[in-house]
Design a protein around this motif. Structure first.
Motif, PDB file in Angstrom:
ATOM      1  N   PRO A  84      -2.538  -2.378   6.481  1.00 23.45           N
ATOM      2  CA  PRO A  84      -1.590  -2.450   5.357  1.00 23.45           C
ATOM      3  C   PRO A  84      -1.310  -3.884   4.904  1.00 23.45           C
ATOM      4  O   PRO A  84      -1.140  -4.142   3.708  1.00 23.45           O
ATOM      5  N   PRO A 104       0.841  -1.202   0.000  1.00 30.53           N
ATOM      6  CA  PRO A 104       0.000   0.000   0.000  1.00 30.53           C
ATOM      7  C   PRO A 104       0.875   1.251   0.000  1.00 30.53           C
ATOM      8  O   PRO A 104       2.090   1.160   0.236  1.00 30.53           O
ATOM      9  N   PRO A 105       0.259   2.420  -0.261  1.00 29.50           N
ATOM     10  CA  PRO A 105       1.054   3.651  -0.371  1.00 29.50           C
ATOM     11  C   PRO A 105       2.013   3.904   0.788  1.00 29.50           C
ATOM     12  O   PRO A 105       3.175   4.265   0.572  1.00 29.50           O
ATOM     13  N   CYS A 106       1.549   3.681   2.032  1.00 34.01           N
ATOM     14  CA  CYS A 106       2.422   3.966   3.180  1.00 34.01           C
ATOM     15  C   CYS A 106       3.711   3.157   3.094  1.00 34.01           C
ATOM     16  O   CYS A 106       4.813   3.682   3.293  1.00 34.01           O
ATOM     17  N   CYS A 124      -7.734   4.368  -0.228  1.00 27.84           N
ATOM     18  CA  CYS A 124      -6.711   3.325  -0.365  1.00 27.84           C
ATOM     19  C   CYS A 124      -7.308   2.095  -1.063  1.00 27.84           C
ATOM     20  O   CYS A 124      -6.680   1.483  -1.918  1.00 27.84           O
ATOM     21  N   ILE A 157      -2.160   4.087  12.413  1.00 33.71           N
ATOM     22  CA  ILE A 157      -1.204   4.814  11.564  1.00 33.71           C
ATOM     23  C   ILE A 157      -1.752   6.199  11.229  1.00 33.71           C
ATOM     24  O   ILE A 157      -1.057   7.217  11.335  1.00 33.71           O
ATOM     25  N   CYS A 212      -4.436   0.508   9.987  1.00 28.24           N
ATOM     26  CA  CYS A 212      -4.589   1.840   9.381  1.00 28.24           C
ATOM     27  C   CYS A 212      -5.018   2.891  10.393  1.00 28.24           C
ATOM     28  O   CYS A 212      -4.539   4.017  10.362  1.00 28.24           O
ATOM     29  N   CYS A 250       0.419   7.779   7.007  1.00 28.09           N
ATOM     30  CA  CYS A 250      -0.415   7.455   5.847  1.00 28.09           C
ATOM     31  C   CYS A 250      -0.285   8.559   4.802  1.00 28.09           C
ATOM     32  O   CYS A 250      -0.741   9.676   5.034  1.00 28.09           O
ATOM     33  N   PRO A 251       0.334   8.258   3.661  1.00 27.23           N
ATOM     34  CA  PRO A 251       0.534   9.306   2.640  1.00 27.23           C
ATOM     35  C   PRO A 251      -0.783   9.873   2.116  1.00 27.23           C
ATOM     36  O   PRO A 251      -0.813  11.010   1.653  1.00 27.23           O
ATOM     37  N   TYR A 258      -9.610   8.169   4.108  1.00 30.37           N
ATOM     38  CA  TYR A 258      -8.329   7.693   3.563  1.00 30.37           C
ATOM     39  C   TYR A 258      -8.365   6.201   3.263  1.00 30.37           C
ATOM     40  O   TYR A 258      -7.796   5.739   2.281  1.00 30.37           O
ATOM     41  N   GLN A 259      -9.008   5.436   4.136  1.00 32.33           N
ATOM     42  CA  GLN A 259      -9.007   3.979   3.961  1.00 32.33           C
ATOM     43  C   GLN A 259      -9.849   3.569   2.750  1.00 32.33           C
ATOM     44  O   GLN A 259      -9.543   2.599   2.072  1.00 32.33           O
ATOM     45  N   ILE A 274      -9.732  -0.177   3.234  1.00 33.94           N
ATOM     46  CA  ILE A 274      -8.608  -0.959   3.751  1.00 33.94           C
ATOM     47  C   ILE A 274      -8.495  -0.707   5.251  1.00 33.94           C
ATOM     48  O   ILE A 274      -8.542   0.436   5.693  1.00 33.94           O
TER      49      ILE A 274
HETATM   50 FE1  SF4 Z   1      -1.380   2.614   4.549  1.00 35.86          FE
HETATM   51 FE2  SF4 Z   1      -3.819   2.246   5.561  1.00 35.86          FE
HETATM   52 FE3  SF4 Z   1      -3.045   4.685   4.677  1.00 35.86          FE
HETATM   53 FE4  SF4 Z   1      -3.540   2.703   2.974  1.00 35.86          FE
HETATM   54  S1  SF4 Z   1      -5.050   3.708   4.349  1.00 35.86           S
HETATM   55  S2  SF4 Z   1      -1.779   4.104   2.921  1.00 35.86           S
HETATM   56  S3  SF4 Z   1      -2.779   0.919   4.106  1.00 35.86           S
HETATM   57  S4  SF4 Z   1      -2.207   3.553   6.436  1.00 35.86           S
END
Ligand code: SF4
Length: 212
Positions: free
Chosen positions: A199, A19-21, A163, A103, A100, A123-124, A159-160, A196
């Motif tokens: 990760p 995943p992006p992170c 993702c 994070i 997630c 989390c980017p 964000y999830q 999501i």
């Molecule tokens: Fe990582 Fe979760 Fe953010 Fe996706 S939503 S980039 S898996 S922290």
């Protein structure tokens, strides 16, 4: 716990399932050859969740830090924390990879000056500005038509879900690429976007591992 064993020298080739992170941290590690504590825990526990055993994890980090940190300095300063996360030091409890929520809700990375001061964790999707989000989306082959939806989800702090959109996009583009000439359709990809929650869940789905 994972069913497969992943060796240190296989991590790079699996990064396209991250995943992006984790992709961002992997990229950071391969270019800066250093990582601050929070990032080491976030990425290190993810690797553990992926199925990298302790000895392979130690070898992986030692090699990644190699251009900056001599092996004996690595053993003195960094190995303990890795062993700790595998339950071989200290309280000997099994640390779990971060999900997630923790994070996303954790402290964002500090942007100090100098490569060793730059933190790379979190989390980017939460932390990136629009140009970075566009670059990120492209690396997951997101169609231009979906970009406004992604930006709206990020704007709304979903964000999830965003993702999950990137995971779907990546799987769809992979299915297209594997379509054999002359066949009707690519292998079907679940059309619904699922948010999501972890990760390692993202990586498992991408790798086609069913853990349930
Ligand atoms: Fe990582 Fe979760 Fe953010 Fe996706 S939503 S980039 S898996 S922290």
């Amino acid at each position: 716990s994972a069913d497969m064993l992943i060796r240190a020298n296989q991590v790079d080739s699996l990064a396209n399932h991250f995943p992006p992170c984790m992709r961002e941290m992997h990229r950071h590690l391969n270019t800066v050859h250093h990582m601050k504590h929070t990032g080491r825990r976030q990425f290190g526990l993810f690797l553990k969740g992926l199925g990298v055993p302790m000895e392979e994890s130690l070898a992986y980090w030692k090699r990644a830090f190699g251009p900056k940190i001599a092996p004996d300095a690595f053993d003195r300063n960094y190995a303990y924390n890795i062993r700790y996360d595998y339950g071989r030091e200290g309280s000997r409890t099994q640390a779990r990879p971060f999900g997630c929520r923790s994070i996303i809700l954790g402290d964002p990375p500090a942007r100090g000056s100098g490569p060793h001061a730059i933190e790379q964790h979190g989390c980017p999707l939460r932390q990136s500005k629009e140009p970075e989000l566009r670059r990120l989306a492209q690396s997951y082959h997101l169609r231009d038509a979906e970009m406004p939806s992604l930006l709206a989800e990020v704007q709304g702090s979903h964000y999830q879900f965003a993702c999950g959109r990137l995971l779907r996009s990546m799987r769809q583009s992979r299915a297209q690429a594997t379509k054999a000439p002359g066949t009707e359709a690519p292998p079907p990809v679940d059309d619904d976007i699922r948010p999501i929650s972890h990760p390692n869940e993202f990586a498992s789905i991408s790798m086609g591992i069913n853990r349930s």
